[in-house]
Design a protein around this motif. Structure first.
Motif, PDB file in Angstrom:
ATOM      1  N   ALA A  38       0.827  -1.208   0.000  1.00  0.00           N
ATOM      2  CA  ALA A  38       0.000   0.000   0.000  1.00  0.00           C
ATOM      3  C   ALA A  38       0.861   1.258   0.000  1.00  0.00           C
ATOM      4  O   ALA A  38       0.521   2.263  -0.633  1.00  0.00           O
ATOM      5  CB  ALA A  38      -0.936  -0.005   1.199  1.00  0.00           C
ATOM      6  N   THR A  56       1.933   1.696  -3.596  1.00  0.00           N
ATOM      7  CA  THR A  56       0.900   1.805  -4.629  1.00  0.00           C
ATOM      8  C   THR A  56      -0.272   2.703  -4.266  1.00  0.00           C
ATOM      9  O   THR A  56      -1.048   3.089  -5.149  1.00  0.00           O
ATOM     10  CB  THR A  56       0.320   0.411  -4.932  1.00  0.00           C
ATOM     11  N   ARG A  57      -0.439   2.978  -2.961  1.00  0.00           N
ATOM     12  CA  ARG A  57      -1.565   3.742  -2.438  1.00  0.00           C
ATOM     13  C   ARG A  57      -2.902   3.012  -2.647  1.00  0.00           C
ATOM     14  O   ARG A  57      -3.976   3.632  -2.606  1.00  0.00           O
ATOM     15  CB  ARG A  57      -1.623   5.154  -3.032  1.00  0.00           C
ATOM     16  N   GLU A 116       3.073   6.209   8.301  1.00  0.00           N
ATOM     17  CA  GLU A 116       2.393   6.873   7.193  1.00  0.00           C
ATOM     18  C   GLU A 116       0.928   6.466   7.215  1.00  0.00           C
ATOM     19  O   GLU A 116       0.609   5.271   7.245  1.00  0.00           O
ATOM     20  CB  GLU A 116       3.010   6.465   5.847  1.00  0.00           C
ATOM     21  N   ILE A 164      -1.111   6.250   4.921  1.00  0.00           N
ATOM     22  CA  ILE A 164      -1.502   5.470   3.756  1.00  0.00           C
ATOM     23  C   ILE A 164      -1.412   3.976   4.017  1.00  0.00           C
ATOM     24  O   ILE A 164      -2.062   3.176   3.331  1.00  0.00           O
ATOM     25  CB  ILE A 164      -0.643   5.870   2.527  1.00  0.00           C
TER      26      ILE A 164
END
Length: 360
Positions: free
Chosen positions: A113, A116-117, A149, A151
């Protein structure tokens, strides 16, 4: 000092990350709905190799929105494993990540993640708690580093106690102690606040009640559910408040010596608490109250003896020279800690854990 007077003389900032939690027996059935809710069409289930068959069943729950299973997650999230998984993601045109498993599967999903988000859904099968944190630990060239993070925080977590009911006792105990360690350190971490304190004490109490029952090998369903509830809260506390000397040592021992993540947490947390006993008296009071113990570190120690699998660093195969090396690494780049982090102090902590001594 009572709660009202403490609040009158303190100030704090409490950050809450957006995250959806679904808890209850049979709630795995909502997985397909959650994938659809995220607007995703190509969900990949990630697991470790031993859980491949179960992961295939989970992929089946997703139906036509599933692109299958990637069963190659490994302990401590090695960077080279993540890089191989990235190639698979690109080839499969994945748009959603589903972690099924413990810290290994959730760690790999977080690492992907970060790169790549992509949105994540987590279905924990242990008490690791990583699914509730925006923290990612990765290992490269024998060194484990962490980053924070938002994300990497899963968008949805589905806690189905049926997943943990199949855990062997030798795995369940250390895994639950790992989550207790999250809550213990959250009580004296740099960013703890009254909300974190309340959740942490509840987490320690729930796990402290459930784990000895689970350790008997004859635990009823409600004991597994209570332990999973405690793990949820412990992970959330870690995500909100941060960590201290205990996690630093576990990251060193895990990344540099490849020791089992949960077993190291299970063993060390009582010694880390003893290290901070005088510097964090309010935290010690909460821990002792949650465990119904006279002394917080010793309460953690006797719980470890009841539910742990490995009860000394010596039993892991470490040597006295290894203790010196770990102490040097701990002081080279220390995490925040309420008590000063000194080489002699850390070496003494490690020596007590080496022999499995009662923490004083």
């Amino acid at each position: 000092m009572n709660a009202v007077s403490r609040l009158a003389t303190s100030s704090f900032t409490h950050d809450v990350s957006a995250q959806r939690v679904i808890f209850g027996f049979g709630k795995r059935s909502q997985l397909a709905e959650e994938v659809e809710r995220l607007g995703c069409q190509r969900a990949l289930v990630i697991s470790s190799a031993p859980q491949k068959d179960q992961a295939l069943e989970i992929a089946g729950l997703i139906g036509t929105r599933s692109v299958g299973v990637y069963p190659y997650a490994e302990m401590h999230t090695p960077v080279d494993v993540t890089e191989r998984a990235m190639s698979f993601l690109v080839e499969s045109r994945v748009d959603c990540l589903v972690a099924f498993g413990g810290g290994s599967a959730i760690g790999l999903t977080k690492a992907l993640a970060l790169r790549t988000r992509l949105p994540q859904i987590a279905l924990p099968t242990t008490f690791a708690g990583s699914e509730m944190t925006p923290i990612l630990g990765q290992t490269e060239h024998g060194v484990k580093t962490t980053l924070r993070e938002n994300i990497v925080l899963p968008r949805t977590v589905i806690y189905d106690p049926k997943f943990v009911e199949t855990l062997p006792v030798a795995v369940a105990g250390p895994s639950g102690m790992n989550s207790i360690a999250h809550a213990v350190e959250a009580l004296y971490a740099e960013n703890h606040d009254p909300i974190v304190d309340m959740w942490a004490e509840e987490s320690i109490g729930a796990l402290g009640r459930a784990l000895p029952v689970i350790a008997t090998g004859y635990a009823p369903a409600d004991a597994w559910a209570e332990a999973l509830y405690g793990a949820w809260l412990g992970g959330a506390c870690l995500g909100m408040a941060g960590m201290a000397i205990h996690h630093k040592l576990c990251h060193i021992l895990g990344g540099s010596y490849n020791l089992p993540h949960a077993d190291i947490h299970c063993l060390l947390i009582c010694y880390a608490a003893a290290y901070n006993r005088r510097a964090a008296p309010e935290a010690m009071g909460r821990i002792a109250r949650a465990l119904n113990a006279q002394d917080a570190p010793q309460g953690l120690y006797y719980l470890m003896l009841t539910v742990g699998s490995v009860k000394s660093l010596q039993a892991f195969g470490l040597t006295p020279a290894d203790l010196d090396h770990v102490a040097e690494m701990a002081v080279a780049n220390p995490y925040y800690n309420p008590a000063p982090v000194t080489k002699d102090g850390v070496r003494a902590l490690l020596e007590a854990a080496y022999f499995g001594s009662v923490p004083y």
